[in-house]
Design an enzyme around this catalytic site. Structure first.
Site, PDB file in Angstrom:
ATOM      1  N   GLY B 201      -2.374  36.416 -46.629  1.00  0.00           N
ATOM      2  CA  GLY B 201      -1.524  35.239 -46.420  1.00  0.00           C
ATOM      3  C   GLY B 201      -2.138  33.945 -46.876  1.00  0.00           C
ATOM      4  O   GLY B 201      -2.980  33.923 -47.776  1.00  0.00           O
ATOM      5  N   LEU B 227       3.852  41.203 -48.050  1.00  0.00           N
ATOM      6  CA  LEU B 227       2.910  40.184 -48.496  1.00  0.00           C
ATOM      7  C   LEU B 227       1.462  40.697 -48.564  1.00  0.00           C
ATOM      8  O   LEU B 227       0.896  41.112 -47.557  1.00  0.00           O
ATOM      9  CB  LEU B 227       2.978  38.976 -47.539  1.00  0.00           C
ATOM     10  N   ASP B 228       0.880  40.655 -49.756  1.00  0.00           N
ATOM     11  CA  ASP B 228      -0.533  41.002 -49.962  1.00  0.00           C
ATOM     12  C   ASP B 228      -0.872  42.427 -49.566  1.00  0.00           C
ATOM     13  O   ASP B 228      -2.024  42.743 -49.259  1.00  0.00           O
ATOM     14  CB  ASP B 228      -1.454  40.025 -49.201  1.00  0.00           C
ATOM     15  N   GLN B 229       0.140  43.298 -49.568  1.00  0.00           N
ATOM     16  CA  GLN B 229      -0.091  44.691 -49.179  1.00  0.00           C
ATOM     17  C   GLN B 229       0.028  45.651 -50.356  1.00  0.00           C
ATOM     18  O   GLN B 229      -0.099  46.857 -50.175  1.00  0.00           O
ATOM     19  CB  GLN B 229       0.917  45.113 -48.090  1.00  0.00           C
TER      20      GLN B 229
END
Lengths: 284, 284, 284, 284
Positions: B201, B227-229
């Site tokens: 994040g 998100l960011d995964q």
């Protein structure tokens, strides 16, 4: 087990992989790991390492060997077919410093080095107790300028009578004779305590200190006739600065030395290193 | 040119390599580079990337494709056969920070990124002059909370009408909608300024500073819905210490970010990245 | 010996260094190493570590302490004056894995850890023979959910009766109670087998594998009440790739863990770590 | 601004720090950063760098200098007192390769190199457009074997008439004359594209390739009369393997070269490098 390992080198031309993999398929072998490298795609040399699972590998070993002989001859290959479950017999040569020896034995006990460490040879008694406490035979062969030839003779006899495949110089501070070395091409690995070709020869940490380098390194290499000029297997470095005394450099260096040597030894034992001229191909 | 590239994934079983290499041999193709990986040797998935030189590759492309179709169907392969000389069309999205953009363009000008950078898209005008001075079209599409859907619509139209294959988020500080992302599976690469999964994040450097970490990192990953995964492509770190302010962390981080992203982009452009579940196989 | 060590923290203002160094000069002390750090130069906190040689340090120790008390009170310092020749008494807690313990004892035997390792405590008998062979007392205190409070009581008694200064959790896989931890602020160091704050808690390698990270790390930190949230002392990482199984990650990780912990322990023993909030200042 | 910088070297003895810090305190200076190092604590050399904030530093500069003269003479110090806001005037020498120049200018534009880049000098016209687009004067001075003395004369005149303090050889592939070098002791920094002392002289990547090293490096050093033998400022390395051609080594090397040189230059500009014999002390 049923795991085999095939090592090949020959002139590159189309069809090699097709022929080899077709041969493996005929024996119902499943490729576990395969690596290849060509020095040039037009007229280069071709190198390959294949690990495979083959039903009844051990039983059918001589049949496989014979049958691969045909494949190999059509490409004029240099090749080896090995059982991955055959352990190489290893001798470790040490002097007084123990960090490399300790690291190797620690990895060995954990099952990370697939070998049979048959003996430790030393020109000092220092490590006897430690080595014997691990159940490994320890041979003390003192070396002086005068006794060197006869000491080497004793070493060679030990290696031969024990059918040693691989010699590790784990900070053995003696230079082996040309005769010793040429008898074991690419089968003697040394750890040099510098980032070769910087600081060839004696006292590398002292000279690194004098030169004021900002990194110190270690190099695992096969031993050849020329001092510290053999094929490089692995290298690594550690950062140092102006505050580090020679003693500090040695302390920091020990940690690089032992891990560089351990990696090189592991690769050798798994037949991951192919030597080509004075360079190595490492299929890691 | 005559260089082709074959990408394969299927269930592992004996004979795949034999069949594929036999097929290549029939077309007189010379294997330039070959990589393979199985998740398990008994019932795993098999992945392969082969680069080869084949006489008249371009001319015979459709013939080759048709003929490989047969090989592929017997193993139920997912596969692609590509001409290595086909450049992907790339769009770079940026915000105000320029270090990643600069690195990409610098590598691009040196011929190290085999692609056609068709445009730079930004929500700020900051980079216009620099981008246009390189002869690359620059599209300013401002984004606010309110205009986001319509901004994305404009972006998608640009991508479509220019037949963009690959989108690089080079420090584009906006989160793309689920719709945008799912339309481009494994074709949008982002650089996240932390060692994921740490500091998912916003404001990772600020949080790294607060937590007092001794290393800061960067992560190149494909963008997914979460998100960011998404699948991690590449990561690296740099050492920091207590004296480094948030500003220093950012300065040090910029250098890690740009090199991590450049490596990830290079691999993508050379089809070296295969995605499997939420993980990547990188044949570098 | 005549070596002393002064640790100071206070609000920063002009004149601190002048006053402290003047005081040292009065006692004919020669500064051997001096480190300082301010969180901000205007209204920050000031931290200092000075190592010095002072004639008759041991003899004049109480005189020095009394006299520095005055210097300190004018700046409202937190401070410690120590003899560098005082060894801390250390207890190492282990479970079944031995790599961190081995590394610590190996460094210890070489004189690289300036401490007195007074005991090894374990919830398993596995390491007894090895530890006792080094002449170090081994205490087996089994821990189950039910017996945990009473096991901790036994541990605390051991620590107290032996006047232990420092506890190292060298892969001791139990969570210590809040009571245990708060009694030893910044005196219990743990090695966590991930790059914190990624993978807090159990099974970090398994989770790193699932997430598909390209680097694995280890973190040495002081233990606080919150799991894996204490001040970070040192971190490092090693590169991995898609071919590495969980077992491989563990193998690679062991080598990072042991060297990260050894560095952290060395710094602690030399009083090089100052804790400030939840962060550490390391004067290495 | 009010920031000053004091650099000191002298024979070590007790009381130096006390005297210097007392002097700073008298001028109400607040120490911002302080580093010191002794080659030996008994009869060694002492080096110190102090950055401080002092009210009215600029106004009182000559007063401060005069007053420190007294402190200095009692310890026979070599010393410099500088205003941290004085920018050094820098000239960058380049040939045809632009990566180091680009990195320096990129850092410069971001304010990370505190200097005034007064000119770029080259023996080729290649970089003119790029350099002039940044508003920096570009001087083309061709060099052939015959014209070398006269070319150097022109260079020296440029440096002198522009009062250049610092010369950066950013892959300037010419060897400077002994005369040029001895006129600028520790004021000419070169980037050598190997891990010195390995591969001194020409074509280091070619020789690294021949030798089969597993790491390639770069070295920033001050230029002295002896080729590649000057004091080493910074070094770093990158991992390579058997698949990397000479071209690949060069590509990988460029990235190490530029970051190593940028770090060395930054330290020089902030007076963080003290030269002692043929070694450097870097207070980073």
């Amino acid at each position: 087990q049923n795991r085999g390992r095939l090592l090949i080198s020959c002139n590159d031309k189309p069809g090699i992989v097709a022929k080899v993999s077709q041969w493996l398929f005929e024996y119902k072998a499943n490729i576990v790991e395969s690596n290849q490298y060509s020095t040039s795609h037009t007229d280069g040399l071709f190198f390959m390492r294949i690990e495979f699972e083959c039903p009844d590998f051990q039983k059918r070993y001589s049949e496989l060997k014979e049958s691969f002989h045909e494949v190999a001859s059509s490409f004029k290959m240099d090749w080896q077919l090995q059982s991955a479950s055959n352990r190489k017999k290893t001798a470790i040569f040490v002097s007084k410093e123990d960090h490399c020896l300790q690291e190797l034995l620690w990895n060995y006990e954990r099952g990370e080095l697939y070998t049979d460490i048959a003996m430790v040879v030393s020109n000092h008694e220092t490590m006897r107790e430690f080595v014997e406490s691990k159940g490994i035979p320890f041979h003390y062969i003192p070396v002086t300028k005068e006794t060197k030839p006869e000491a080497e003779k004793a070493q060679l006899e030990l290696l031969e009578s024990n059918e040693i495949d691989f010699v590790i110089l784990a900070r053995y501070m003696q230079i082996l004779s040309s005769d010793f070395v040429t008898r074991h091409p690419n089968r003697v690995m040394n750890i040099h305590h510098s980032f070769l070709p910087a600081f060839v020869g004696a006292k590398p940490y002292e000279r690194a200190y004098e030169r004021g380098v900002k990194l110190i390194g270690a190099t695992a290499h096969y031993v050849t006739d020329e001092l510290d000029q053999g094929p490089i297997v692995e290298q690594d470095i550690e950062r140092v600065d102006h505050r580090d005394s020679i003693e500090e450099l040695k302390r920091i260096g020990r940690s690089v030395e032992k891990s560089v040597l351990a990696r090189g030894v592991k690769w050798h034992l798994e037949d991951r290193i192919l030597v080509y001229g004075n360079k190595t191909i490492v299929f890691d």
